[in-house]
Motif scaffolding. Structure first.
Motif, PDB file in Angstrom:
ATOM      1  N   ALA A 173       0.955  -1.136   0.166  1.00  0.00           N
ATOM      2  CA  ALA A 173       0.167   0.039   0.090  1.00  0.00           C
ATOM      3  C   ALA A 173       0.702   1.273  -0.067  1.00  0.00           C
ATOM      4  O   ALA A 173       1.981   1.283   0.369  1.00  0.00           O
ATOM      5  CB  ALA A 173      -0.898  -0.185   1.347  1.00  0.00           C
ATOM      6  N   ILE A 174       0.090   2.310  -0.378  1.00  0.00           N
ATOM      7  CA  ILE A 174       0.795   3.672  -0.123  1.00  0.00           C
ATOM      8  C   ILE A 174       0.396   4.517   0.867  1.00  0.00           C
ATOM      9  O   ILE A 174      -0.700   4.448   0.972  1.00  0.00           O
ATOM     10  CB  ILE A 174       0.787   4.413  -1.534  1.00  0.00           C
ATOM     11  CG1 ILE A 174       1.331   3.721  -2.797  1.00  0.00           C
ATOM     12  CG2 ILE A 174       1.648   5.816  -1.321  1.00  0.00           C
ATOM     13  CD1 ILE A 174       1.053   4.306  -3.986  1.00  0.00           C
TER      14      ILE A 174
ATOM     15  N   PRO B  14     -10.212   4.076  -4.141  1.00  0.00           N
ATOM     16  CA  PRO B  14      -8.935   4.558  -3.771  1.00  0.00           C
ATOM     17  C   PRO B  14      -8.726   5.889  -4.124  1.00  0.00           C
ATOM     18  O   PRO B  14      -9.406   6.567  -5.084  1.00  0.00           O
ATOM     19  CB  PRO B  14      -7.989   3.632  -4.894  1.00  0.00           C
ATOM     20  CG  PRO B  14      -9.058   3.368  -6.008  1.00  0.00           C
ATOM     21  CD  PRO B  14     -10.542   3.183  -5.369  1.00  0.00           C
ATOM     22  N   ILE B  15      -7.754   6.520  -3.424  1.00  0.00           N
ATOM     23  CA  ILE B  15      -7.472   7.896  -3.704  1.00  0.00           C
ATOM     24  C   ILE B  15      -6.621   7.965  -5.085  1.00  0.00           C
ATOM     25  O   ILE B  15      -5.512   7.613  -4.986  1.00  0.00           O
ATOM     26  CB  ILE B  15      -6.657   8.550  -2.339  1.00  0.00           C
ATOM     27  CG1 ILE B  15      -7.841   8.640  -1.256  1.00  0.00           C
ATOM     28  CG2 ILE B  15      -6.244   9.982  -2.574  1.00  0.00           C
ATOM     29  CD1 ILE B  15      -7.265   9.055  -0.138  1.00  0.00           C
ATOM     30  N   LYS B  16      -7.034   9.100  -5.804  1.00  0.00           N
ATOM     31  CA  LYS B  16      -6.248   9.435  -7.104  1.00  0.00           C
ATOM     32  C   LYS B  16      -4.974  10.082  -6.849  1.00  0.00           C
ATOM     33  O   LYS B  16      -5.247  11.169  -5.906  1.00  0.00           O
ATOM     34  CB  LYS B  16      -7.274   9.665  -8.225  1.00  0.00           C
ATOM     35  CG  LYS B  16      -8.373   8.922  -8.446  1.00  0.00           C
ATOM     36  CD  LYS B  16      -9.329   9.641  -9.495  1.00  0.00           C
ATOM     37  CE  LYS B  16     -10.412   8.778 -10.055  1.00  0.00           C
ATOM     38  NZ  LYS B  16     -11.333   9.379 -11.013  1.00  0.00           N
TER      39      LYS B  16
ATOM     40  N   TYR C 158       4.076   4.176 -10.654  1.00  0.00           N
ATOM     41  CA  TYR C 158       2.743   4.070 -11.801  1.00  0.00           C
ATOM     42  C   TYR C 158       1.570   5.001 -11.022  1.00  0.00           C
ATOM     43  O   TYR C 158       1.062   5.554 -12.010  1.00  0.00           O
ATOM     44  CB  TYR C 158       2.463   2.603 -11.464  1.00  0.00           C
ATOM     45  CG  TYR C 158       1.684   2.330 -12.954  1.00  0.00           C
ATOM     46  CD1 TYR C 158       2.150   1.406 -13.928  1.00  0.00           C
ATOM     47  CD2 TYR C 158       0.291   2.447 -12.895  1.00  0.00           C
ATOM     48  CE1 TYR C 158       1.344   0.867 -15.135  1.00  0.00           C
ATOM     49  CE2 TYR C 158      -0.647   2.271 -14.182  1.00  0.00           C
ATOM     50  CZ  TYR C 158       0.136   1.673 -14.984  1.00  0.00           C
ATOM     51  OH  TYR C 158      -0.555   1.195 -16.043  1.00  0.00           O
ATOM     52  N   TRP C 159       1.544   4.816  -9.891  1.00  0.00           N
ATOM     53  CA  TRP C 159       0.441   5.630  -9.181  1.00  0.00           C
ATOM     54  C   TRP C 159       0.654   7.108  -9.421  1.00  0.00           C
ATOM     55  O   TRP C 159      -0.268   8.032  -9.701  1.00  0.00           O
ATOM     56  CB  TRP C 159       0.022   5.443  -7.727  1.00  0.00           C
ATOM     57  CG  TRP C 159      -0.740   5.998  -6.895  1.00  0.00           C
ATOM     58  CD1 TRP C 159      -2.179   6.090  -7.201  1.00  0.00           C
ATOM     59  CD2 TRP C 159      -0.555   7.155  -5.905  1.00  0.00           C
ATOM     60  NE1 TRP C 159      -2.885   6.956  -6.256  1.00  0.00           N
ATOM     61  CE2 TRP C 159      -1.888   7.515  -5.615  1.00  0.00           C
ATOM     62  CE3 TRP C 159       0.455   7.556  -5.378  1.00  0.00           C
ATOM     63  CZ2 TRP C 159      -2.055   8.559  -4.595  1.00  0.00           C
ATOM     64  CZ3 TRP C 159       0.230   8.606  -4.175  1.00  0.00           C
ATOM     65  CH2 TRP C 159      -1.101   9.070  -4.176  1.00  0.00           C
TER      66      TRP C 159
ATOM     67  N   GLU D 274      -5.354  -1.991  -5.740  1.00  0.00           N
ATOM     68  CA  GLU D 274      -5.983  -1.188  -6.583  1.00  0.00           C
ATOM     69  C   GLU D 274      -5.205  -0.260  -7.594  1.00  0.00           C
ATOM     70  O   GLU D 274      -5.966   0.503  -8.395  1.00  0.00           O
ATOM     71  CB  GLU D 274      -6.504   0.086  -5.552  1.00  0.00           C
ATOM     72  CG  GLU D 274      -7.524  -0.612  -4.758  1.00  0.00           C
ATOM     73  CD  GLU D 274      -7.899   0.151  -3.355  1.00  0.00           C
ATOM     74  OE1 GLU D 274      -8.870   0.384  -2.744  1.00  0.00           O
ATOM     75  OE2 GLU D 274      -6.831   0.696  -2.729  1.00  0.00           O
ATOM     76  N   ILE D 275      -4.078  -0.390  -7.620  1.00  0.00           N
ATOM     77  CA  ILE D 275      -3.045  -0.110  -8.581  1.00  0.00           C
ATOM     78  C   ILE D 275      -3.006  -1.010  -9.800  1.00  0.00           C
ATOM     79  O   ILE D 275      -3.287  -0.493 -10.858  1.00  0.00           O
ATOM     80  CB  ILE D 275      -1.832   0.181  -7.949  1.00  0.00           C
ATOM     81  CG1 ILE D 275      -1.599   1.431  -6.982  1.00  0.00           C
ATOM     82  CG2 ILE D 275      -0.899   0.872  -9.137  1.00  0.00           C
ATOM     83  CD1 ILE D 275      -0.503   1.388  -6.164  1.00  0.00           C
TER      84      ILE D 275
END
Length: 469
Positions: free
Chosen positions: A132-133, A158-160, A195-196, A268-269
Motif C-alpha cells: 500500500a501507499i 482508492p485516492i487518485k 505508476y500511481w 487497486e493500482i
C-alpha cells in the motif's frame, strides 16, 4: 510420508521457539531451524539456510517450516531474517544463503546486471498484492481538503494521485521538496509508487545508469529514496519522508501508531501483480536440482494452506508470523490485512479480501509475462537505458523465471496425492503468459507479448528509442 520420532518432534519444537542467531554486527536477526527426519538419498544438500525480510509476505516460508512441509521433503531448513534487501541478495550470491524471499524484481535486476550482477532464478512466486501507499497525517490533512467524500463523510477510496499532485504543487510553491520512501530500486513498491504518481500527472523521476546516476530523481516532482521496510513508519514520523510504499504490516502500523494513513493498496493500482518470489543462485540450482525441486514442493503446499477454504487459516498464520523470529509485529496489526480487511484510518476498516493472495489465481506459478512487466517498468524509468526489441524481454524473462521447475515439482505433488491436477495451470497448454489485462488503475492494457507497445502506451516515461537527457 516419513514418520517422525517423538525425539525429533521435541527437538523441532525446541528449535522453533528457542534458537537465536546473531548474524550481523549492526542488526540482530533471528533464526529458526527444522530437523530433517531422514534426508532423502537423492537430495544433494538437505541442510539449507533461507533468508527473509520481516514482512507479512515471508509467510510461505514460515508455514512450510511450521507445518512440516520442509520435513516431508527430507530438508533441514534454517530461516533467518536479514537486515535489508541488498544484504539478502548479496548473501544469496555469496552462498551464505541457499535461497531467499526476494522482491520480484531482484532476480531480474541482478541477472540483467542492474546493480549487483549475478544470475538469479526463481521457480516460485510467493504471493500477489500485499502493498500500500501511506502518507503522513500532515499530508492526509491537506488531501482531505481536496478529496471527494462518501455519504458517511469518509474519503472515497482508492485516492487518485491527481489529488496528491495539488499537494505536491503546494509544496513547490513553498520551496519544499516532497519526499517518499520505497524499499529498493528494483522493488515492486518502487514501480507501483511510480505508476500511481504518474497516473496523476506527477513525474517520479528517471534513472540514468550510463551517466552514473542511479538516484532515480532526474526531472522528478517527487523525490523517491530507499528505506528498509521496518523503518518506514519511524522515518515518516521523524519527518524525513512524507509518505511511502511498503508491504505489510508497515502500512497498518502507521494507522495503529496514529502517524499516517494509507491512500491506496497495490491491488487497486494493479490487480493481482506478483510481489515476492523465492530466489536462488542459478549455479546453486544447477548443482542441487533435486533439492531445489523439494523446496518448491514444500512452498507450493504452504501457499495452498494459506489460501485454503476461503482463507480459513489466516488467523493462525498471523499468529505464527507475529513471533519475533519472523515478522515480530503485533498480531492485530498483521491480522488487519492478512484476514481480508484493511484499515485506511482509525475506524475506517474496509473489506479487501484479496489484499494478500498466496495460491489462488495461480499465484505461485512463475509467469514470463510477470517478469516482462517488471522489465517494462525498468525501461520506462531509465533503469534499462536504451531501447530493446520485444524478443529481448522474453529472452530475459526465460533466463530468470523457471516454470519448468515449478511444473516438475507440482507433478510430483500430484503423483504423491498431496495436490490435485485442478490446483494448477494446464501445464501441457501453458505458454507462460497471462491473458492481456487492463486491470490497472489507469485502464491501460498490458500484453506481455508486446512489451514495447505497452511502454509506448503509457503517458509518462521513456518511449521507443528515447534516452534520458
Amino acid at each position: 510420508m516419513k514418520q517422525h520420532s517423538m525425539q525429533n518432534k521435541t527437538a523441532s519444537r525446541v528449535a522453533r521457539f528457542a534458537k537465536y542467531v546473531l548474524t550481523s554486527v549492526a542488526v540482530a536477526m533471528f533464526a529458526v531451524s527444522t530437523p530433517a527426519t531422514a534426508a532423502k538419498s537423492k537430495l544433494e544438500k538437505p541442510e539449507l539456510k533461507f533468508g527473509f525480510i520481516k514482512l507479512t509476505d515471508m509467510v510461505p516460508l514460515a508455514i512450510a517450516y511450521e507445518k512440516g512441509y520442509f520435513e516431508d521433503e527430507g530438508l533441514y531448513v534454517t530461516l533467518e531474517a536479514q537486515a535489508n534487501w541488498k544484504v539478502l541478495l548479496d548473501r544469496v550470491i555469496s552462498g551464505e544463503l541457499d535461497g531467499a524471499h526476494m522482491l520480484a524484481g531482484q532476480p531480474i535486476g541482478a541477472t540483467m546486471g542492474y546493480g549487483t550482477k549475478a544470475h538469479i532464478i526463481t521457480a516460485f512466486s510467493m504471493d500477489l498484492n500485499g502493498n500500500a501507499i501511506t502518507v503522513s497525517n500532515a499530508v492526509m490533512d491537506e488531501l482531505k481538503k481536496k478529496l471527494p467524500k462518501q455519504a458517511d463523510g469518509k474519503p472515497v477510496h482508492p485516492i487518485k494521485a491527481e489529488y496528491l499532485k495539488a499537494v505536491v504543487d503546494d509544496y513547490k510553491k513553498q520551496g519544499k521538496s516532497f519526499k517518499m520512501g520505497m524499499v529498493f530500486p528494483v522493488s515492486t513498491h518502487n514501480y507501483e509508487l511510480r505508476y500511481w504518481l504518474a497516473s496523476g500527472g506527477i513525474m517520479p523521476g528517471y534513472y540514468a545508469p550510463l551517466k552514473g546516476d542511479t538516484t532515480g530523481q532526474i526531472n522528478a516532482d517527487v523525490l523517491l529514496s530507499v528505506t528498509p521496510p521496518p523503518q518506514m513508519p519511524s522515518t515518516m514520523e521523524a519527518g524525513t519522508i512524507d509518505g511511502y510504499c511498503v508491504g505489510e504490516p508497515w502500512n497498518q502500523q502507521a494507522v495503529f501508531k496514529g502517524i499516517g494513513a494509507p491512500v491506496i493498496t497495490d491491488y487497486e493500482i494493479e490487480k493481482n501483480n506478483p510481489e515476492k518470489v523465492f530466489g536462488v543462485n542459478k549455479e546453486w540450482a544447477d548443482k542441487n536440482p533435486n533439492t531445489h525441486k523439494a523446496v518448491i514442493k514444500a512452498l507450493i503446499r504452504a501457499g495452498y494452506w494459506l489460501d485454503a477454504e476461503n482463507n480459513k487459516n489466516r488467523m493462525e498464520a498471523a499468529k505464527i508470523i507475529a513471533k519475533p523470529e519472523y515478522v515480530g509485529a503485533d498480531y492485530k496489526v498483521i491480522a488487519n490485512s492478512m484476514t481480508g480487511t484493511f484499515e485506511y484510518e482509525k475506524g475506517d476498516v474496509r473489506q479487501v479480501p484479496d489484499f494478500n493472495v498466496f495460491f489462488r489465481y495461480n499465484a505461485t506459478y512463475p509467469y514470463y509475462s510477470d517478469a516482462i512487466w517488471y522489465l517494462t517498468q525498468m525501461r520506462r524509468w531509465g533503469q534499462i537505458p536504451e531501447y530493446k526489441p520485444d524478443s529481448w524481454y522474453l529472452d530475459m524473462a526465460k533466463k530468470v523465471y523457471r516454470p519448468d521447475i515449478y511444473a516438475s515439482a507440482a507433478k510430483e505433488l500430484i503423483a504423491e496425492g498431496k495436490m490435485k491436477v485442478s490446483d494448477f495451470p494446464d501445464f501441457a497448454k501453458e505458454s507462460g503468459f497471462r491473458p492481456p489485462t487492463k486491470e490497472f488503475l489507469d485502464g491501460v492494457v498490458y500484453d506481455g507479448a508486446k512489451p514495447n507497445a505497452y511502454i509506448d502506451s503509457l503517458k509518462i516515461g521513456l518511449k521507443g528509442k528515447e534516452t534520458v537527457k
